[in-house]
Design a protein around this motif. Structure first.
Motif, mmCIF file in Angstrom:
data_model
loop_
_atom_site.group_PDB
_atom_site.id
_atom_site.type_symbol
_atom_site.label_atom_id
_atom_site.label_comp_id
_atom_site.label_asym_id
_atom_site.label_seq_id
_atom_site.Cartn_x
_atom_site.Cartn_y
_atom_site.Cartn_z
ATOM 1 N N PRO A 21 0.916 -0.985 0.036
ATOM 2 C CA PRO A 21 0.156 -0.309 0.008
ATOM 3 C C PRO A 21 1.199 1.354 -0.033
ATOM 4 O O PRO A 21 0.412 2.543 -0.357
ATOM 5 C CB PRO A 21 -0.889 -0.112 1.099
ATOM 6 N N ILE A 22 1.989 0.682 0.544
ATOM 7 C CA ILE A 22 3.138 2.489 0.668
ATOM 8 C C ILE A 22 3.464 2.394 -0.552
ATOM 9 O O ILE A 22 3.574 3.828 -1.579
ATOM 10 C CB ILE A 22 4.354 1.799 1.639
ATOM 11 N N TRP A 23 3.800 1.500 -1.418
ATOM 12 C CA TRP A 23 4.595 1.258 -2.496
ATOM 13 C C TRP A 23 3.754 2.112 -3.536
ATOM 14 O O TRP A 23 3.756 2.604 -4.836
ATOM 15 C CB TRP A 23 5.144 0.173 -3.516
ATOM 16 N N ARG A 24 2.456 1.952 -3.832
ATOM 17 C CA ARG A 24 0.945 2.138 -4.509
ATOM 18 C C ARG A 24 0.968 3.738 -3.736
ATOM 19 O O ARG A 24 0.931 3.697 -5.163
ATOM 20 C CB ARG A 24 0.540 1.347 -3.785
ATOM 21 N N GLU A 25 0.793 3.842 -3.451
ATOM 22 C CA GLU A 25 0.818 6.083 -2.851
ATOM 23 C C GLU A 25 1.532 5.969 -3.140
ATOM 24 O O GLU A 25 1.556 7.246 -4.302
ATOM 25 C CB GLU A 25 0.661 5.647 -1.353
ATOM 26 N N LEU A 26 2.876 5.729 -2.874
ATOM 27 C CA LEU A 26 4.560 6.528 -3.600
ATOM 28 C C LEU A 26 4.235 7.014 -5.136
ATOM 29 O O LEU A 26 4.179 7.158 -6.137
ATOM 30 C CB LEU A 26 5.802 6.321 -2.923
ATOM 31 N N ARG A 27 4.041 5.353 -6.010
ATOM 32 C CA ARG A 27 4.339 5.523 -7.192
ATOM 33 C C ARG A 27 3.133 5.783 -7.650
ATOM 34 O O ARG A 27 3.625 6.814 -9.062
ATOM 35 C CB ARG A 27 4.178 3.289 -7.501
ATOM 36 N N LEU A 28 2.385 5.896 -7.466
ATOM 37 C CA LEU A 28 0.564 6.173 -8.724
ATOM 38 C C LEU A 28 1.171 7.895 -8.236
ATOM 39 O O LEU A 28 0.919 8.378 -8.757
ATOM 40 C CB LEU A 28 -0.654 6.458 -7.514
ATOM 41 N N ALA A 29 1.751 8.600 -6.988
ATOM 42 C CA ALA A 29 2.125 10.455 -6.830
ATOM 43 C C ALA A 29 2.922 10.773 -8.083
ATOM 44 O O ALA A 29 2.974 11.458 -8.630
ATOM 45 C CB ALA A 29 2.802 10.348 -5.457
ATOM 46 N N ALA A 30 4.006 9.302 -8.035
ATOM 47 C CA ALA A 30 5.482 9.571 -8.897
ATOM 48 C C ALA A 30 5.025 10.258 -10.545
ATOM 49 O O ALA A 30 4.947 10.932 -11.178
ATOM 50 C CB ALA A 30 6.174 8.973 -8.289
ATOM 51 N N LEU A 31 3.929 8.614 -11.019
ATOM 52 C CA LEU A 31 3.429 8.781 -12.385
ATOM 53 C C LEU A 31 2.174 9.767 -12.481
ATOM 54 O O LEU A 31 2.325 10.254 -13.630
ATOM 55 C CB LEU A 31 2.538 7.045 -12.382
ATOM 56 N N ALA A 32 1.524 10.411 -11.894
ATOM 57 C CA ALA A 32 0.248 11.252 -11.594
ATOM 58 C C ALA A 32 1.986 12.428 -11.989
ATOM 59 O O ALA A 32 1.114 13.991 -12.925
ATOM 60 C CB ALA A 32 -0.010 11.865 -10.709
ATOM 61 N N GLU A 33 2.733 12.818 -10.971
ATOM 62 C CA GLU A 33 3.298 14.700 -10.995
ATOM 63 C C GLU A 33 4.268 14.259 -12.003
ATOM 64 O O GLU A 33 4.547 15.538 -12.816
ATOM 65 C CB GLU A 33 3.767 14.689 -9.496
ATOM 66 N N PRO A 36 5.090 9.537 3.911
ATOM 67 C CA PRO A 36 6.089 8.881 2.421
ATOM 68 C C PRO A 36 6.733 9.919 1.592
ATOM 69 O O PRO A 36 5.398 10.082 1.465
ATOM 70 C CB PRO A 36 4.846 7.540 1.719
ATOM 71 N N VAL A 37 7.281 10.393 1.266
ATOM 72 C CA VAL A 37 7.846 11.677 0.706
ATOM 73 C C VAL A 37 9.139 11.520 -0.709
ATOM 74 O O VAL A 37 9.245 11.872 -1.206
ATOM 75 C CB VAL A 37 8.671 12.480 1.556
ATOM 76 N N GLY A 38 9.458 9.983 -0.944
ATOM 77 C CA GLY A 38 10.620 10.160 -1.950
ATOM 78 C C GLY A 38 10.722 8.318 -1.840
ATOM 79 O O GLY A 38 10.459 7.523 -0.834
ATOM 80 N N MET A 39 10.901 7.637 -3.274
ATOM 81 C CA MET A 39 10.940 6.590 -3.133
ATOM 82 C C MET A 39 12.342 6.277 -4.287
ATOM 83 O O MET A 39 12.631 7.029 -5.132
ATOM 84 C CB MET A 39 10.185 6.030 -4.355
ATOM 85 N N LEU A 61 19.214 1.377 -11.074
ATOM 86 C CA LEU A 61 18.110 1.903 -11.027
ATOM 87 C C LEU A 61 16.666 2.835 -11.793
ATOM 88 O O LEU A 61 16.923 2.873 -12.669
ATOM 89 C CB LEU A 61 18.858 3.674 -9.942
ATOM 90 N N ILE A 62 16.042 1.739 -11.610
ATOM 91 C CA ILE A 62 14.338 1.882 -12.437
ATOM 92 C C ILE A 62 13.596 2.338 -12.017
ATOM 93 O O ILE A 62 12.609 3.177 -12.755
ATOM 94 C CB ILE A 62 14.258 0.648 -12.399
ATOM 95 N N SER A 63 13.627 3.234 -10.907
ATOM 96 C CA SER A 63 12.228 4.067 -10.325
ATOM 97 C C SER A 63 12.902 5.273 -9.116
ATOM 98 O O SER A 63 13.494 4.560 -8.368
ATOM 99 C CB SER A 63 11.868 3.770 -9.813
ATOM 100 N N PHE A 64 13.009 6.433 -9.139
ATOM 101 C CA PHE A 64 13.691 7.345 -8.472
ATOM 102 C C PHE A 64 12.316 8.882 -8.718
ATOM 103 O O PHE A 64 12.391 9.044 -9.563
ATOM 104 C CB PHE A 64 15.080 7.815 -8.154
ATOM 105 N N TRP A 65 12.181 9.025 -7.123
ATOM 106 C CA TRP A 65 11.124 10.057 -7.516
ATOM 107 C C TRP A 65 11.108 10.783 -6.173
ATOM 108 O O TRP A 65 11.224 9.633 -5.245
ATOM 109 C CB TRP A 65 9.206 10.192 -7.930
ATOM 110 N N VAL A 66 10.757 12.058 -5.685
ATOM 111 C CA VAL A 66 11.394 12.921 -4.457
ATOM 112 C C VAL A 66 9.744 13.539 -4.890
ATOM 113 O O VAL A 66 9.972 14.616 -5.606
ATOM 114 C CB VAL A 66 12.672 13.519 -4.427
ATOM 115 N N SER A 67 8.518 13.957 -4.012
ATOM 116 C CA SER A 67 7.825 14.992 -3.815
ATOM 117 C C SER A 67 7.720 15.594 -3.758
ATOM 118 O O SER A 67 8.751 16.341 -3.248
ATOM 119 C CB SER A 67 6.776 14.016 -2.418
#
Length: 108
Positions: A13-25, A67-70, A84-90
């Protein structure tokens, strides 16, 4: 204070939250699209499988338990490397030092 946490399958659920936010932003920054991970693609077993990928290393950054980054990595072709396949900071915390500890932590 920035804290890092390695995620496992049950943390989906945490990964989902961050990943969807990253893909949207930042849709331009990823090989996947938000629409691929929403609707029919938004299934618990898919999120779990992503975190359970053999050899993957998935880390999140939190500030005050939020959660603010992944960052996520997978094994590369040689044993001493990872990709590295995924990296994002809010955007709400960019410029506050979140990216550097994530960058340093993603290697398996």
């Amino acid at each position: 204070m920035i804290e890092l946490r390695v995620l496992y399958e049950d943390d989906w659920p945490i990964w989902r939250e961050l990943r969807l936010a990253a893909l949207a932003e930042a849709p331009y920054a990823f090989g996947s699209t938000l629409s691929e991970w929403q609707g029919e693609g938004d299934r618990e077993e898919r999120w779990r499988a992503r975190l359970a990928m053999p050899g993957s290393h998935n880390v999140i950054a939190t500030i005050d338990d939020r959660p603010v980054g992944m960052a996520a990595g997978i094994p590369a072709e040689t044993a001493d490397e990872a990709e590295l396949i995924s990296f994002w900071v809010s955007p709400s915390v960019r410029g506050k030092g979140v990216g550097e500890p994530l960058r340093l932590s993603w290697r398996p």
